[in-house]
Design a protein around this motif. Structure first.
Motif, PDB file in Angstrom:
ATOM      1  N   ASP A   1       0.834  -1.205   0.000  1.00 17.30           N
ATOM      2  CA  ASP A   1       0.000   0.000   0.000  1.00 17.30           C
ATOM      3  C   ASP A   1       0.867   1.253   0.000  1.00 17.30           C
ATOM      4  OD1 ASP A   1      -2.478   1.419   0.137  1.00 17.30           O
ATOM      5  OD2 ASP A   1      -2.202   1.667   2.305  1.00 17.30           O
ATOM      6  N   ARG A   2       1.940   1.221   0.765  1.00 14.49           N
ATOM      7  CA  ARG A   2       2.819   2.386   0.847  1.00 14.49           C
ATOM      8  C   ARG A   2       3.641   2.573  -0.418  1.00 14.49           C
ATOM      9  NH1 ARG A   2       4.454   2.232   7.333  1.00 14.49           N
ATOM     10  NH2 ARG A   2       2.426   3.061   7.981  1.00 14.49           N
ATOM     11  N   LEU A   3       3.985   1.490  -1.070  1.00 17.55           N
ATOM     12  CA  LEU A   3       4.690   1.623  -2.349  1.00 17.55           C
ATOM     13  C   LEU A   3       3.816   2.317  -3.387  1.00 17.55           C
ATOM     14  CD1 LEU A   3       6.546  -1.806  -2.562  1.00 17.55           C
ATOM     15  CD2 LEU A   3       7.621   0.454  -2.492  1.00 17.55           C
ATOM     16  N   ASP A   4       2.510   2.089  -3.317  1.00 22.81           N
ATOM     17  CA  ASP A   4       1.607   2.744  -4.264  1.00 22.81           C
ATOM     18  C   ASP A   4       1.411   4.217  -3.928  1.00 22.81           C
ATOM     19  OD1 ASP A   4       0.046   1.944  -6.661  1.00 22.81           O
ATOM     20  OD2 ASP A   4      -1.625   2.829  -5.552  1.00 22.81           O
ATOM     21  N   ALA A   5       1.895   4.635  -2.750  1.00 22.20           N
ATOM     22  CA  ALA A   5       1.771   6.033  -2.333  1.00 22.20           C
ATOM     23  C   ALA A   5       2.994   6.850  -2.713  1.00 22.20           C
ATOM     24  CB  ALA A   5       1.553   6.116  -0.822  1.00 22.20           C
TER      25      ALA A   5
ATOM     26  N   LYS B   1       8.478  10.076   4.284  1.00 20.31           N
ATOM     27  CA  LYS B   1       8.728   9.264   5.478  1.00 20.31           C
ATOM     28  C   LYS B   1       8.528   7.771   5.231  1.00 20.31           C
ATOM     29  CE  LYS B   1       7.230  13.011   8.545  1.00 20.31           C
ATOM     30  NZ  LYS B   1       6.246  13.438   9.572  1.00 20.31           N
ATOM     31  N   LEU B   2       7.832   7.437   4.156  1.00 21.48           N
ATOM     32  CA  LEU B   2       7.422   6.051   3.957  1.00 21.48           C
ATOM     33  C   LEU B   2       8.585   5.101   3.662  1.00 21.48           C
ATOM     34  CD1 LEU B   2       4.075   6.499   1.984  1.00 21.48           C
ATOM     35  CD2 LEU B   2       4.436   6.180   4.446  1.00 21.48           C
ATOM     36  N   LYS B   3       9.613   5.574   2.983  1.00 24.55           N
ATOM     37  CA  LYS B   3      10.753   4.704   2.657  1.00 24.55           C
ATOM     38  C   LYS B   3      11.331   4.070   3.917  1.00 24.55           C
ATOM     39  CE  LYS B   3      14.718   6.662   1.646  1.00 24.55           C
ATOM     40  NZ  LYS B   3      15.657   6.197   2.720  1.00 24.55           N
TER      41      LYS B   3
ATOM     42  N   ALA C   1      12.050  -6.774   0.635  1.00 24.15           N
ATOM     43  CA  ALA C   1      11.609  -6.503  -0.731  1.00 24.15           C
ATOM     44  C   ALA C   1      11.002  -5.110  -0.837  1.00 24.15           C
ATOM     45  CB  ALA C   1      10.601  -7.559  -1.177  1.00 24.15           C
ATOM     46  N   GLY C   2      10.208  -4.714   0.154  1.00 24.36           N
ATOM     47  CA  GLY C   2       9.605  -3.388   0.153  1.00 24.36           C
ATOM     48  C   GLY C   2      10.646  -2.286   0.255  1.00 24.36           C
ATOM     49  N   LYS C   3      11.650  -2.496   1.093  1.00 23.33           N
ATOM     50  CA  LYS C   3      12.717  -1.508   1.252  1.00 23.33           C
ATOM     51  C   LYS C   3      13.462  -1.306  -0.062  1.00 23.33           C
ATOM     52  CE  LYS C   3      13.571  -2.651   6.137  1.00 23.33           C
ATOM     53  NZ  LYS C   3      13.262  -1.371   6.769  1.00 23.33           N
ATOM     54  N   ARG C   4      13.747  -2.397  -0.762  1.00 27.95           N
ATOM     55  CA  ARG C   4      14.465  -2.289  -2.037  1.00 27.95           C
ATOM     56  C   ARG C   4      13.668  -1.471  -3.051  1.00 27.95           C
ATOM     57  NH1 ARG C   4      15.682  -7.793  -1.083  1.00 27.95           N
ATOM     58  NH2 ARG C   4      14.004  -8.449  -2.496  1.00 27.95           N
ATOM     59  N   ARG C   5      12.402  -1.758  -3.159  1.00 29.64           N
ATOM     60  CA  ARG C   5      11.584  -1.054  -4.148  1.00 29.64           C
ATOM     61  C   ARG C   5      11.365   0.414  -3.771  1.00 29.64           C
ATOM     62  NH1 ARG C   5       7.057  -5.158  -6.619  1.00 29.64           N
ATOM     63  NH2 ARG C   5       8.289  -7.076  -6.485  1.00 29.64           N
ATOM     64  N   ALA C   6      11.294   0.674  -2.475  1.00 33.04           N
ATOM     65  CA  ALA C   6      11.026   2.034  -2.021  1.00 33.04           C
ATOM     66  C   ALA C   6      12.166   2.984  -2.363  1.00 33.04           C
ATOM     67  CB  ALA C   6      10.775   2.044  -0.512  1.00 33.04           C
TER      68      ALA C   6
ATOM     69  N   LYS D   1      13.553   8.156  -4.629  1.00 37.90           N
ATOM     70  CA  LYS D   1      14.453   8.999  -5.422  1.00 37.90           C
ATOM     71  C   LYS D   1      13.674   9.749  -6.501  1.00 37.90           C
ATOM     72  CE  LYS D   1      18.577  10.356  -6.928  1.00 37.90           C
ATOM     73  NZ  LYS D   1      18.283  10.907  -8.257  1.00 37.90           N
ATOM     74  N   PHE D   2      12.714   9.081  -7.104  1.00 36.69           N
ATOM     75  CA  PHE D   2      11.892   9.738  -8.131  1.00 36.69           C
ATOM     76  C   PHE D   2      11.178  10.944  -7.529  1.00 36.69           C
ATOM     77  CE2 PHE D   2       7.961  10.611 -10.303  1.00 36.69           C
ATOM     78  CZ  PHE D   2       8.308  10.567 -11.645  1.00 36.69           C
ATOM     79  N   MET D   3      10.621  10.786  -6.321  1.00 36.54           N
ATOM     80  CA  MET D   3       9.905  11.901  -5.694  1.00 36.54           C
ATOM     81  C   MET D   3      10.843  13.051  -5.360  1.00 36.54           C
ATOM     82  SD  MET D   3       6.991  10.245  -3.225  1.00 36.54           S
ATOM     83  CE  MET D   3       8.177   9.640  -2.024  1.00 36.54           C
TER      84      MET D   3
END
Length: 225
Positions: A130-134, A189-191, A198-203, A208-210
């Motif tokens: 959910d947080r990755l989609d944010a 803050k979500l990262k 797996a979530g940490k890697r994708r975040a 960085k994009f943001m």
């Protein structure tokens, strides 16, 4: 050929399409489907047991049906979810796990230091999805869509980001803030709040994009680009 979806998943998708239609695109059915897809992908990376996949998929799909931002009284409402899971004959232990994930995964709970204790891997996967989609490109788009739907000011240098947010301040309906402030108040803050490897890697990539987006935004706003 893709495996046929379980009946309860197919019905959950129909329920989501029916109950979330008419919402702005930040929290619509497409969001729920993306979170489900990311959650299942994270589950694979985290080697989640097959017996837990149903919990993850259903919690991810159903998590925003009763989102407080879209309920009449601005409070979380899991009534529809509870009724659906019971009518579909899901066993009580799975129902309890799914509802516990949904009730405790929101950012507002973490702000209040009331995040779900002794988090299961299923909980961590769904919350991370959910947080990755944010965050990232879709997160930026969702942020502006939601802010626009609430007629929030895009940016005002005279309105600083809110600090020391409490659950009450974060969920305040008429808070004086801006769309850009939401990056500082939540999205950045979500990262560091991701719970799975797996979530940490994708975040990292999405974060960085943001950062790059906001740097460009301020350069353009100030006429420097």
């Amino acid at each position: 050929m893709a495996a046929e979806k379980p009946e309860i998943v197919r019905k959950a998708e129909i329920l989501i399409a029916e109950t979330m239609c008419g919402r702005d695109a930040s929290h619509d059915a497409a969001h729920a489907f993306r979170v489900r897809d990311v959650a299942l992908s994270l589950a694979k990376e985290e080697a989640l047991s097959p017996s837990s996949l149903e919990i993850v998929e259903l919690a991810a799909l159903l998590h925003d049906i009763g989102d407080y931002k879209y309920t009449k009284d601005l409070v979380e409402d899991t009534t529809i979810i509870e009724k659906f899971l019971k009518e579909e004959g899901l066993d009580e232990s799975k129902r309890e796990k799914i509802l516990s994930i949904i009730k405790n995964m929101g950012f507002k709970n973490e702000v209040a230091c009331a995040s779900f204790s002794n988090s299961s891997l299923e909980f961590c996967i769904v919350q991370d999805a959910d947080r990755l989609d944010a965050i990232g490109a879709i997160g930026v788009a969702r942020c502006f869509v939601y802010g626009g739907s609430k007629n929030h000011v895009m940016y005002d240098p005279e309105i600083p980001p809110r600090e020391d947010l409490t659950k009450e301040k974060y969920t305040m309906k008429d808070a004086k803030t801006t769309i850009i402030n939401h990056f500082h108040e939540k999205l950045f803050k979500l990262k560091d709040l991701m719970k799975t490897k797996a979530g940490k890697r994708r975040a990292e990539r999405r974060h960085k994009f943001m950062e790059d987006f906001l740097a460009e935004f301020h350069m353009e706003w100030d006429g420097r680009a």
